[in-house]
Scaffold this motif. Structure first.
Motif, PDB file in Angstrom:
ATOM      1  N   ASP A  17      63.304   2.922  41.606  1.00 23.76           N
ATOM      2  CA  ASP A  17      62.791   1.835  42.975  1.00 23.76           C
ATOM      3  C   ASP A  17      64.130   2.378  44.059  1.00 23.76           C
ATOM      4  OD1 ASP A  17      61.272  -0.253  42.670  1.00 23.76           O
ATOM      5  OD2 ASP A  17      62.429  -0.959  40.754  1.00 23.76           O
ATOM      6  N   ALA A  33      61.939  -2.139  47.383  1.00 23.77           N
ATOM      7  CA  ALA A  33      62.302  -3.665  46.873  1.00 23.77           C
ATOM      8  C   ALA A  33      63.213  -3.955  47.862  1.00 23.77           C
ATOM      9  CB  ALA A  33      62.716  -3.477  45.270  1.00 23.77           C
ATOM     10  N   ARG A  36      57.130  -3.484  47.933  1.00 26.40           N
ATOM     11  CA  ARG A  36      56.396  -4.139  46.714  1.00 26.40           C
ATOM     12  C   ARG A  36      56.781  -5.307  46.047  1.00 26.40           C
ATOM     13  NH1 ARG A  36      52.130  -2.627  48.719  1.00 26.40           N
ATOM     14  NH2 ARG A  36      51.152  -3.628  47.094  1.00 26.40           N
ATOM     15  N   THR A  37      58.189  -5.344  46.160  1.00 27.26           N
ATOM     16  CA  THR A  37      59.000  -6.825  45.445  1.00 27.26           C
ATOM     17  C   THR A  37      59.975  -6.948  46.405  1.00 27.26           C
ATOM     18  OG1 THR A  37      60.303  -5.369  44.034  1.00 27.26           O
ATOM     19  CG2 THR A  37      58.217  -5.698  43.321  1.00 27.26           C
ATOM     20  N   ALA A  64      52.661 -11.831  50.126  1.00 23.25           N
ATOM     21  CA  ALA A  64      53.131 -11.976  48.808  1.00 23.25           C
ATOM     22  C   ALA A  64      52.917 -13.147  48.076  1.00 23.25           C
ATOM     23  CB  ALA A  64      54.272 -11.380  48.605  1.00 23.25           C
ATOM     24  N   THR A  66      56.104 -10.631  45.289  1.00 22.66           N
ATOM     25  CA  THR A  66      55.518  -9.458  44.946  1.00 22.66           C
ATOM     26  C   THR A  66      54.432  -9.502  45.610  1.00 22.66           C
ATOM     27  OG1 THR A  66      55.852  -9.696  42.352  1.00 22.66           O
ATOM     28  CG2 THR A  66      54.136  -8.262  43.039  1.00 22.66           C
ATOM     29  N   ARG A  67      54.229  -8.174  46.307  1.00 21.50           N
ATOM     30  CA  ARG A  67      53.416  -8.014  47.455  1.00 21.50           C
ATOM     31  C   ARG A  67      51.804  -7.981  46.776  1.00 21.50           C
ATOM     32  NH1 ARG A  67      52.931  -5.673  52.904  1.00 21.50           N
ATOM     33  NH2 ARG A  67      55.378  -5.044  52.928  1.00 21.50           N
ATOM     34  N   HIS A  68      50.819  -8.481  47.600  1.00 18.77           N
ATOM     35  CA  HIS A  68      49.512  -8.488  47.416  1.00 18.77           C
ATOM     36  C   HIS A  68      48.691  -8.164  48.455  1.00 18.77           C
ATOM     37  CE1 HIS A  68      48.869 -12.031  49.394  1.00 18.77           C
ATOM     38  NE2 HIS A  68      49.456 -12.726  48.475  1.00 18.77           N
TER      39      HIS A  68
END
Length: 289
Positions: free
Chosen positions: A49, A122, A147-148, A181, A208-210
């Motif tokens: 990360d 992150a 992403r997070t 997210a 958390t990304r979507h």
């Protein structure tokens, strides 16, 4: 995780630098090593990360992040704090000094190009209370590599960020974060772990990304609908979206086309429904895209 800053080290370092936390910059420095350990553990970072920290202050959390992530970018608007951080890391965690990149910049304006490589994956930060929501939304928009995230914000703001449709705390921050997210509350943080001690509790928000709910409609158009719906949250959508749509009758037509009850209120809609409303209207010069 060694070399973390405690209350005595925080105050000594601040005195040496001639700095004090300011309300203008929303500064409340974490001085409790156990809280730092808790945040880093909850962020679930790995050496793969690249962490991004906003408002590192004197470096309490920075030192913890360097122990867990492969690289850490920090964005600090205060020139004195930004200049001092590399020396603090070199003194307390010399083996990690080469994995830190300090950016003296405003997190509300920084770009992915300015952050450079390696790209952050992150976001982990004790965010300044006064700009927490806009910072999170700006960074998610600007940095697709994120992403997070795990951010510490005022508890009231944390509740808004993770609220779902129908909740009294559901509003613009809830919907806009949901565009990017899945978010959840990750615990409460008491005031006494900060210097100065704030008069409110803090809360941790993990996300958390979507993928966006709709790929066929621009995010800015969706957000324009969200802003309009909550600007007059007591009004029905037919009335609240009249200005955005070009009249109440037009708003009702677009809402029905999107499968949304014109008599509903914004607080009852999911982000997918807001996207459907935006998609039902063709782009126009007076709408943000």
């Amino acid at each position: 995780m060694t070399g973390l800053l405690g209350p005595a080290e925080i105050r000594e370092l601040a005195a040496r630098l001639g700095v004090a936390p300011t309300k203008k910059l929303g500064q409340n420095f974490v001085h409790d090593p156990n809280t730092v350990r808790r945040i880093v553990a909850a962020a679930e970072l790995t050496p793969a990360d690249v962490a991004l920290e906003v408002g590192p202050g004197l470096g309490s959390l920075t030192l913890g992040l360097l122990a867990a992530a492969g690289h850490v970018h920090v964005v600090e608007i205060d020139p004195t704090l930004a200049a001092a951080l590399p020396a603090t890391v070199a003194d307390r965690s010399p083996e990690a000094a080469g994995r830190l990149t300090v950016h003296h910049a405003d997190a509300l304006r920084i770009t992915g190009a300015e952050l450079g490589q390696p790209a952050p994956t992150a976001l982990v930060a004790n965010l300044p209370y006064n700009v927490a929501v806009p910072v999170v939304l700006h960074l998610l928009a600007e940095l697709p590599s994120l992403r997070t995230g795990l951010v510490m914000v005022q508890k009231e703001v944390a509740d808004r960020l993770v609220a779902g449709p129908g909740s009294k705390t559901y509003g613009i921050p809830s919907v806009k974060l949901a565009w990017y997210a899945n978010a959840r509350g990750a615990g409460k943080v008491p005031p006494n772990v900060f210097w100065p001690v704030p008069n409110v509790d803090s809360g941790l928000v993990a996300f958390t990304r979507h993928e966006p709910p709709r790929a066929d409609v621009p995010r800015k158009r969706v957000f324009a609908v969200v802003d309009a719906a909550f600007a007059q949250r007591r009004k029905t959508l037919r009335a609240a979206l009249a200005g955005w749509a070009g009249g109440a009758a037009r708003a009702e037509t677009l809402l029905r086309a999107a499968g949304v009850d014109p008599g509903a209120r914004g607080e009852s809609l999911t982000v997918e429904q807001f996207a459907a409303i935006a998609a039902s209207a063709p782009p126009a010069p007076d709408r943000a895209e």
